[in-house]
Write an enzyme that holds these catalytic residues in place. Structure first.
Site, PDB file in Angstrom:
ATOM      1  N   ASP A 172       0.825  -1.209   0.000  1.00  0.00           N
ATOM      2  CA  ASP A 172       0.000   0.000   0.000  1.00  0.00           C
ATOM      3  C   ASP A 172       0.853   1.250   0.000  1.00  0.00           C
ATOM      4  OD1 ASP A 172      -2.423   1.264  -0.165  1.00  0.00           O
ATOM      5  OD2 ASP A 172      -2.947   1.021   1.949  1.00  0.00           O
TER       6      ASP A 172
ATOM      7  N   HIS B 255       2.962   3.240  -8.968  1.00  0.00           N
ATOM      8  CA  HIS B 255       2.662   1.827  -9.247  1.00  0.00           C
ATOM      9  C   HIS B 255       3.832   1.148  -9.966  1.00  0.00           C
ATOM     10  CE1 HIS B 255      -1.240   2.335  -7.654  1.00  0.00           C
ATOM     11  NE2 HIS B 255      -1.735   3.041  -8.646  1.00  0.00           N
TER      12      HIS B 255
ATOM     13  N   LEU C 214      11.007 -20.680  -3.597  1.00  0.00           N
ATOM     14  CA  LEU C 214       9.857 -19.960  -3.049  1.00  0.00           C
ATOM     15  C   LEU C 214       8.620 -20.021  -3.970  1.00  0.00           C
ATOM     16  CD1 LEU C 214      10.014 -16.570  -1.349  1.00  0.00           C
ATOM     17  CD2 LEU C 214       8.743 -16.675  -3.465  1.00  0.00           C
TER      18      LEU C 214
END
Ligand code: IPE
Ligand code: IPE
Ligand code: MG
Length: 238
Positions: free
Chosen positions: A16, A33, A127
């Site tokens: 955020d 962004h 991962l």
């Protein structure tokens, strides 16, 4: 310090503050962004280096469609590019990529890019990196319940066969353990419809740092805080 850390197996992040970060620099929100997407790329490698097994990031919520059309379309362009460039990097880093969320609302080419990325990286054993796109916890639970209801309707199961395990297996996240640690950046302290079912006993960590500035040091700080916590699951002992 790093060697004393209790590394969570699964870290979920609510990215955020991209917009506020850009605004503070006098730049358009979309610049935030773009920088945010770069920060995701970097944190993925840092997470792997720290020994985290699952990293799940919130990229676009079911509620984010209510943003201005130009911002939604810029976010989709960034996601499209991210999905495409991820294949090579994931192969290099042995990362398995998955996407959670409701896909039918996404464009055909984004859907194709998701399938390609998931298939290409399916055999990677490092991962597991999950991107939540058009994801909402309520939507996910609703879809899982609907699937169960259809099985009851067809007589395949009875209503009493619906258990927590069955619901969990029908969630988009059925291939991962619940998050141990949830991080939310940029001073917001709410869940915003993220992993509602899965966060039943997750530890939360909030930081004022805006997502584009979040880096390995910040991740280590979050894990340090987590390491000092006593996990509890309703009982008296962990
Ligand atoms: C997070 O940054 C990215 C997405 C939700 C897609 P925001 O766009 O929410 O940035 P702020 O919260 O407006 O600063
Ligand atoms: C949550 O962030 C969604 C994502 C990070 C993708 P928002 O910035 O959209 O959430 P609210 O509206 O502040 O709760
Ligand atoms: Mg926000």
């Amino acid at each position: 310090m790093e060697e004393n850390l209790n590394i969570p197996a699964h870290v979920a992040i609510i990215l955020d503050g991209n917009g506020r970060w850009a605004k503070e620099k006098g730049m358009p929100r979309n610049y935030g962004h773009m920088q945010g997407a770069k920060a995701v790329e970097d944190i993925l490698v840092d997470a792997r280096d720290l020994g985290i097994k699952y990293l799940t990031v919130y990229a676009f919520s079911t509620e984010n469609w209510s943003r201005p059309e130009a911002e939604v379309s810029a976010l989709m362009t960034i996601l499209r590019n991210y999905l495409k460039t991820s294949i090579k990097k994931s192969m290099k880093n042995n990362v398995r990529c998955r996407v959670i969320g409701e896909r039918s609302a996404l464009s055909d080419d984004i859907n194709a890019a998701i399938t390609e990325l998931e298939e290409a990286t399916a055999g990677n054993t490092g991962l597991t990196f999950t991107i939540a796109i058009n994801y909402g916890g309520r939507d996910e639970i609703t879809r899982a319940v609907r699937r169960a209801a259809k099985k009851v309707e067809s007589g395949e199961i009875s209503a009493d066969d619906i258990t927590e395990e069955m619901i969990a297996q029908n969630l988009d996240t059925n291939y991962m353990p619940d998050p141990d640690l949830l991080i939310r950046t940029c001073n917001e302290q709410r869940i915003s419809n993220y992993l509602l079912w899965q966060c039943a006993y997750t530890e939360f960590y909030f930081t004022p740092v805006a997502w584009p500035d979040f880096n390995k040091d910040e991740l280590v700080k979050a894990i340090e805080a987590y390491s000092g916590r006593t996990r509890k699951f309703g009982g008296l002992k962990t």
